[in-house]
Design a protein around this motif. Sequence first.
Motif, PDB file in Angstrom:
ATOM      1  N   TYR A 245      40.343  37.785  44.360  1.00  0.00           N
ATOM      2  CA  TYR A 245      39.268  37.333  44.067  1.00  0.00           C
ATOM      3  C   TYR A 245      39.451  36.161  42.720  1.00  0.00           C
ATOM      4  O   TYR A 245      40.452  36.172  42.114  1.00  0.00           O
ATOM      5  N   THR A 246      38.672  35.146  42.974  1.00  0.00           N
ATOM      6  CA  THR A 246      38.767  33.873  41.991  1.00  0.00           C
ATOM      7  C   THR A 246      37.466  33.749  41.235  1.00  0.00           C
ATOM      8  O   THR A 246      36.365  33.646  42.311  1.00  0.00           O
ATOM      9  N   GLN A 247      37.436  33.459  40.040  1.00  0.00           N
ATOM     10  CA  GLN A 247      36.243  33.176  39.260  1.00  0.00           C
ATOM     11  C   GLN A 247      36.231  31.874  38.484  1.00  0.00           C
ATOM     12  O   GLN A 247      37.305  31.682  38.186  1.00  0.00           O
ATOM     13  N   THR A 248      35.257  30.938  38.886  1.00  0.00           N
ATOM     14  CA  THR A 248      35.215  29.718  38.123  1.00  0.00           C
ATOM     15  C   THR A 248      34.162  29.393  37.309  1.00  0.00           C
ATOM     16  O   THR A 248      32.949  29.924  37.828  1.00  0.00           O
ATOM     17  N   THR A 257      39.414  28.407  35.513  1.00  0.00           N
ATOM     18  CA  THR A 257      39.518  29.330  36.595  1.00  0.00           C
ATOM     19  C   THR A 257      40.542  30.253  36.488  1.00  0.00           C
ATOM     20  O   THR A 257      41.803  30.206  36.091  1.00  0.00           O
ATOM     21  N   SER A 259      42.263  33.746  38.890  1.00  0.00           N
ATOM     22  CA  SER A 259      42.287  34.534  39.961  1.00  0.00           C
ATOM     23  C   SER A 259      43.450  35.670  40.070  1.00  0.00           C
ATOM     24  O   SER A 259      44.239  35.648  39.201  1.00  0.00           O
ATOM     25  N   ASN A 261      45.375  38.098  43.087  1.00  0.00           N
ATOM     26  CA  ASN A 261      45.723  38.672  44.622  1.00  0.00           C
ATOM     27  C   ASN A 261      46.610  39.689  44.622  1.00  0.00           C
ATOM     28  O   ASN A 261      47.701  39.866  43.931  1.00  0.00           O
ATOM     29  N   THR A 287      48.836  36.356  39.737  1.00  0.00           N
ATOM     30  CA  THR A 287      47.551  36.157  38.972  1.00  0.00           C
ATOM     31  C   THR A 287      47.818  34.694  38.548  1.00  0.00           C
ATOM     32  O   THR A 287      49.031  34.045  38.223  1.00  0.00           O
ATOM     33  N   HIS A 306      50.974  30.561  36.302  1.00  0.00           N
ATOM     34  CA  HIS A 306      51.135  31.275  37.266  1.00  0.00           C
ATOM     35  C   HIS A 306      52.058  32.626  37.218  1.00  0.00           C
ATOM     36  O   HIS A 306      53.177  32.105  36.821  1.00  0.00           O
ATOM     37  N   GLN A 713      34.399  28.056  50.138  1.00  0.00           N
ATOM     38  CA  GLN A 713      35.736  27.802  49.358  1.00  0.00           C
ATOM     39  C   GLN A 713      36.212  26.194  49.868  1.00  0.00           C
ATOM     40  O   GLN A 713      37.176  25.851  49.338  1.00  0.00           O
TER      41      GLN A 713
END
Length: 717
Positions: A245-248, A257, A259, A261, A287, A306, A713
């Motif tokens: 999930y990614t939130q911007t 941003t 994210s 995974n 992340t 990252h 996306q």
Amino acid sequence: MKALFISLSLLFTCSSIFGQTVITGKISDQKGVGISGANVFIKGTYDGVSSDENGNFRFETTETGNQTVTFQALGFKVQEKETICSGQPMTFQITLSESIQVLTAVTITAGAMEASDVKKAVVLKPVDIVTTSGAMGDITAALLTLPGTSTVGNDGRLFVRGGDASETSIFIDGLQVGNAYGSTATNVPTRNRFSPNLFKGSFFSTGGYSAEYGQALSSALALNTLDMPLRNQGDLSIMSLGGGYTQTLVGKRNALTASGNYYNLAPYQSLISQKFDWEKSPVSWDTEVSLKQKWGKAGFIKAYAHTEGSLMAIWQAVPGEAGRGNRVQINNRYSYGNLSFRQVEKNDWSFYGGLAYSHNRDAVNLNYEPIRQINQVGHAKLVAVKDFSSQLSLKNGVEWYLKAYSEELVDDKLRRNIFDNQLIYFVEADYYFSNKLIFRGGLRNGYSTIAKQYWLDPRASLAYKINDQGQFSIAAGRFHQLPDEKLRVLQNNLKNAEASHYIFNYFIVSNNRTLRAEAFYKTYENLATYSGTDRAPVNISQEGSGYARGADVFYRDKKTFRNTDFWVTYSFINSKRKYSTYKTKVQPSFAPEHNGSVVVKHFISSLKSQLGTSWSWNSGYTFNDPNLSGEMQSKTKAYSDLSFSWSYLPRPNMILHIACSNILGRNNVFGYTYASQPDETGAFSRIPEGQGATRMLFAGLFITLSKDKNANQLNNL
């Protein structure tokens, strides 16, 4: 009274006649050829005229006193002359200089392939990467469809023009990335750690690149992150291999941003038969956080972090031995962060640079013996650019690199390490002789504290544009790179290896069609050689040398077939080198002589679908067969992979993507592992190095949550 009226009329008429100034002349270019259609006028008035077909002009003005006469023509610099209008005729002989227009001027293309929003000669955008079938969303895999690259299926990294993967450096926003690929076992392919969704464009050089980039013998890949996202949105990914999930969040002058995974290949590998003997299928998580901030009127700051972790355990058979073979377990932790800025100042000055740091830790368990390896890379950079005119731009930069590596036998408490500081200065100038001719020259020099070596690399490029018939470029340069830290930790005094590049390029973009053809020649000196094996090298020296020469062609077409985008690539690489464990100059295993690819994408609007296919091929990999005399005297069968993908939009904010590699089920072999000792018959037994599974299947559902119900996306790519 009548006489007075006549006298006043005559006086007014005479003053009007004598108050007019006749202006004549000719406007020519720097070769003396008259310029037709040039505009000549009194500044701030309507008085003026256009030049005729020979560049001549004539007009009259009633303006008096100090005036400014302006001369302008499309494609030329505006010229102004201060004069006094007094009723006396004036003549001007004007020579206009050609103006340098960014959109029409020639650009350096030798060895360079750029893709960004500001470049008209786009090769691959991020959207191209995520929609290329067979790439499976991996940046490196998509770049392997470009000229100059070689597909090495059991590795997964970038191999460029006969060079080893370690000869390619990767940068994010101008700052170097250490350990850009995930940690893996021998003959198990890896992937680039970073998502293509992060980036707005890329600069991928196959040689002859700018003095700004160094410590890379073959190639530089510079990735530029997005500036400001379009909107607030959430992106949910549900995939056959995991999810994320990614939130911007976007403000007026900033954006955030974040994210996360998670990937687990165990369910997938339980359904798809594997040739690998997994004890624990790969599991990973990552992340990342990205911050964007506008700074003042013309500045921008980006911060990116990252972090990720992965775990895998695999048994690898040993030729000639019974049982499962060697057990390899890798527990990896990786972190990378950078802070970059750019700022435009007054008087045509601009600045950019930043800080970056990466930390990679591999806890390796080889047959239950724990080994710890830690690799660290730090990079600081500051660049100042001054545009002295539309013709001359000068770039100056200073850099500092930290390279640290350590390895430890945990149970025995034995540890060795290396710590190196590298100081760099580079300068580079671009000079436009005209819209058709540009020269770029640069110098890069550096010093390594542990090698105690100073080096100087001159580089130059020249490009000439032939109207609308494309352009030619040539480039030449010298490049240095210190050996891999895993060798330097064994022998600290190793010096730089050296490469020289010579490139001739033709490039044209016309009507949504791109053609790029390039010939190259590259030499190597001071390559590291050693005895033993790659895992346990001994007797390290730098007696290696070699060359790579060849040509490649790239053609892309978005016009010929409706709703279809396709490109075709062919590369010929003739490379030989004495290097690593090679005793003589031979064709290395990672440099197939012939390489090709075809990528096709077709959009069917009625089905809301994009269908894609890609075919990659090479002429086979050399390998050393100890049962035969000589070295690297054998070659595998040709490699071939035909892949397919389907992207479907059931809703504007929802994308369903399905892809399958090697749909024909070809059994590709990349080489062979041989026994260290012959059997009772005197022959060395072998095991093929092939694909873990004949095919790779991928399915993913990507949902965007936003107030804009049409957002998905792909919008930011």
